[in-house]
Design an enzyme around this catalytic site. Structure first.
Site, PDB file in Angstrom:
ATOM      1  N   ARG A 148      -9.589   2.361   9.145  1.00  0.00           N
ATOM      2  CA  ARG A 148      -8.936   1.388   9.421  1.00  0.00           C
ATOM      3  C   ARG A 148      -9.857   0.200  10.050  1.00  0.00           C
ATOM      4  O   ARG A 148      -9.760  -0.888  10.336  1.00  0.00           O
ATOM      5  CB  ARG A 148      -7.783   1.478  10.596  1.00  0.00           C
ATOM      6  CG  ARG A 148      -7.108   0.136  11.045  1.00  0.00           C
ATOM      7  CD  ARG A 148      -5.560   0.705  11.588  1.00  0.00           C
ATOM      8  NE  ARG A 148      -4.988   0.916  10.535  1.00  0.00           N
ATOM      9  CZ  ARG A 148      -3.682   0.822  10.554  1.00  0.00           C
ATOM     10  NH1 ARG A 148      -2.972   0.818  11.878  1.00  0.00           N
ATOM     11  NH2 ARG A 148      -2.731   1.174   9.669  1.00  0.00           N
ATOM     12  N   ARG A 183      -1.261  -9.852  12.891  1.00  0.00           N
ATOM     13  CA  ARG A 183      -1.843  -8.727  12.214  1.00  0.00           C
ATOM     14  C   ARG A 183      -2.735  -8.723  11.119  1.00  0.00           C
ATOM     15  O   ARG A 183      -3.436  -8.116  10.684  1.00  0.00           O
ATOM     16  CB  ARG A 183      -0.603  -7.643  11.560  1.00  0.00           C
ATOM     17  CG  ARG A 183       0.163  -6.872  12.599  1.00  0.00           C
ATOM     18  CD  ARG A 183       1.615  -6.716  12.322  1.00  0.00           C
ATOM     19  NE  ARG A 183       1.669  -5.994  10.956  1.00  0.00           N
ATOM     20  CZ  ARG A 183       2.880  -5.652  10.275  1.00  0.00           C
ATOM     21  NH1 ARG A 183       4.000  -6.386  10.677  1.00  0.00           N
ATOM     22  NH2 ARG A 183       3.118  -5.073   9.290  1.00  0.00           N
ATOM     23  N   LYS A 205       0.739  -1.200   0.171  1.00  0.00           N
ATOM     24  CA  LYS A 205      -0.003  -0.065   0.074  1.00  0.00           C
ATOM     25  C   LYS A 205       0.863   1.212   0.027  1.00  0.00           C
ATOM     26  O   LYS A 205       0.760   2.365  -0.455  1.00  0.00           O
ATOM     27  CB  LYS A 205      -0.913  -0.052   1.449  1.00  0.00           C
ATOM     28  CG  LYS A 205      -2.071  -0.646   1.248  1.00  0.00           C
ATOM     29  CD  LYS A 205      -2.939  -0.537   2.538  1.00  0.00           C
ATOM     30  CE  LYS A 205      -2.490  -0.773   3.908  1.00  0.00           C
ATOM     31  NZ  LYS A 205      -2.331  -1.906   4.111  1.00  0.00           N
ATOM     32  N   ARG A 218      11.568  -9.415   5.500  1.00  0.00           N
ATOM     33  CA  ARG A 218      11.773  -8.022   5.392  1.00  0.00           C
ATOM     34  C   ARG A 218      12.724  -7.836   6.845  1.00  0.00           C
ATOM     35  O   ARG A 218      12.936  -8.238   7.986  1.00  0.00           O
ATOM     36  CB  ARG A 218      10.647  -7.140   5.883  1.00  0.00           C
ATOM     37  CG  ARG A 218      10.780  -5.853   5.513  1.00  0.00           C
ATOM     38  CD  ARG A 218       9.464  -5.284   5.070  1.00  0.00           C
ATOM     39  NE  ARG A 218       8.749  -5.069   6.392  1.00  0.00           N
ATOM     40  CZ  ARG A 218       7.255  -4.873   6.116  1.00  0.00           C
ATOM     41  NH1 ARG A 218       6.728  -4.529   4.902  1.00  0.00           N
ATOM     42  NH2 ARG A 218       6.516  -4.806   7.130  1.00  0.00           N
ATOM     43  N   ARG A 231      12.536  -6.714  12.420  1.00  0.00           N
ATOM     44  CA  ARG A 231      11.769  -6.046  13.568  1.00  0.00           C
ATOM     45  C   ARG A 231      10.881  -7.087  14.272  1.00  0.00           C
ATOM     46  O   ARG A 231      10.331  -7.947  13.498  1.00  0.00           O
ATOM     47  CB  ARG A 231      10.911  -4.759  12.945  1.00  0.00           C
ATOM     48  CG  ARG A 231      11.690  -3.699  12.540  1.00  0.00           C
ATOM     49  CD  ARG A 231      10.657  -2.741  12.071  1.00  0.00           C
ATOM     50  NE  ARG A 231       9.997  -3.043  10.709  1.00  0.00           N
ATOM     51  CZ  ARG A 231       9.927  -2.212   9.713  1.00  0.00           C
ATOM     52  NH1 ARG A 231      10.302  -1.068   9.731  1.00  0.00           N
ATOM     53  NH2 ARG A 231       9.269  -2.686   8.598  1.00  0.00           N
TER      54      ARG A 231
END
Ligand code: ZN
Length: 224
Positions: free
Chosen positions: A94, A174, A18, A131, A163
């Site tokens: 959201r 998530r 996004k 990532r 992370r």
């Protein structure tokens, strides 16, 4: 500027790209890219009363409640500019409550289109689990796109690590939250006739072409 003034929302799973697409579309159409993070930071920096409330939540790491998120976005628009000139919202709305309230905020400048970037779950799991990010400057890398020297940031020389919120467990969580919150938003915009779903698999420029085609097809019929 072929789509000047266009007002868009981008939806998609975490890791669907996004942010990247919002930046590309913002440059393509010459409209403002508004991420919730940017709007929060601007309000905090300006020290508005709402900005101070946001800061209190961010400082404690708590989720900013719907009512305050709406107020920050409303105040940002009221300050002028993007309502008339166009914008791309990324990371907002959201929740269904936020989507409903946004329609009120934009009553005189309604959204033109809501683009849902669709990618399979396995795809985002691979993308996010691979990532890595610099602890110092935040530059992002991937197992398939490493820094030039070991795991040392090309930009600033900082350590490049995974992370905490990019681990497989965190990502699975998530995605669950995303599904629970976003499916109702997608239904909401579909009923309003504002939803377009776009295949998000492929490289950034391929996905951008599909999005532009969808947007231009809606606003410039007959254009090629
Ligand atoms: Zn760095």
């Amino acid at each position: 500027m072929n789509g000047s003034g266009v007002r868009l929302v981008l939806l998609g799973k975490p890791g669907a790209g996004k942010g990247t697409q919002a930046a590309l579309l913002s440059a393509h159409y010459g409209v403002e890219h508004l991420s919730t993070g940017d709007v929060f930071r601007a309000a905090v920096a300006q020290g508005t009363p709402t900005g101070l409330e946001v800061k209190a939540y961010l400082d404690t790491g708590e989720l900013v409640p719907d009512e305050i998120v709406i107020r920050v976005v409303d105040e940002h628009f009221a300050a002028g500019g993007p309502l008339e000139d166009g914008f791309i919202l990324d990371g907002f709305p959201r929740t269904l409550v936020q989507a409903e309230e946004l329609e009120q905020v934009l009553v005189d400048h309604p959204l033109d289109l809501v683009l849902n970037i669709e990618v399979p779950t396995e795809h985002v799991l691979d993308r996010i689990a691979g990532r890595r990010a610099c602890v110092n400057c935040g530059a992002t890398y991937h197992l398939t796109k490493r820094p030039h020297v070991d795991w040392t940031c090309d930009v600033c020389g900082g350590d490049v690590v995974q992370r905490d919120d990019d681990t497989a467990d965190a990502v699975a969580h998530r995605l669950e939250v995303y599904a629970a919150q976003t499916v109702p938003i997608i239904d909401f915009y579909e009923k309003l006739g504002k939803l377009a779903s776009v295949d998000g698999v492929g490289d950034g420029s391929e996905v951008q072409e599909r999005l532009v085609k969808e947007i231009d097809g809606r606003f410039h019929p007959g254009r090629t």
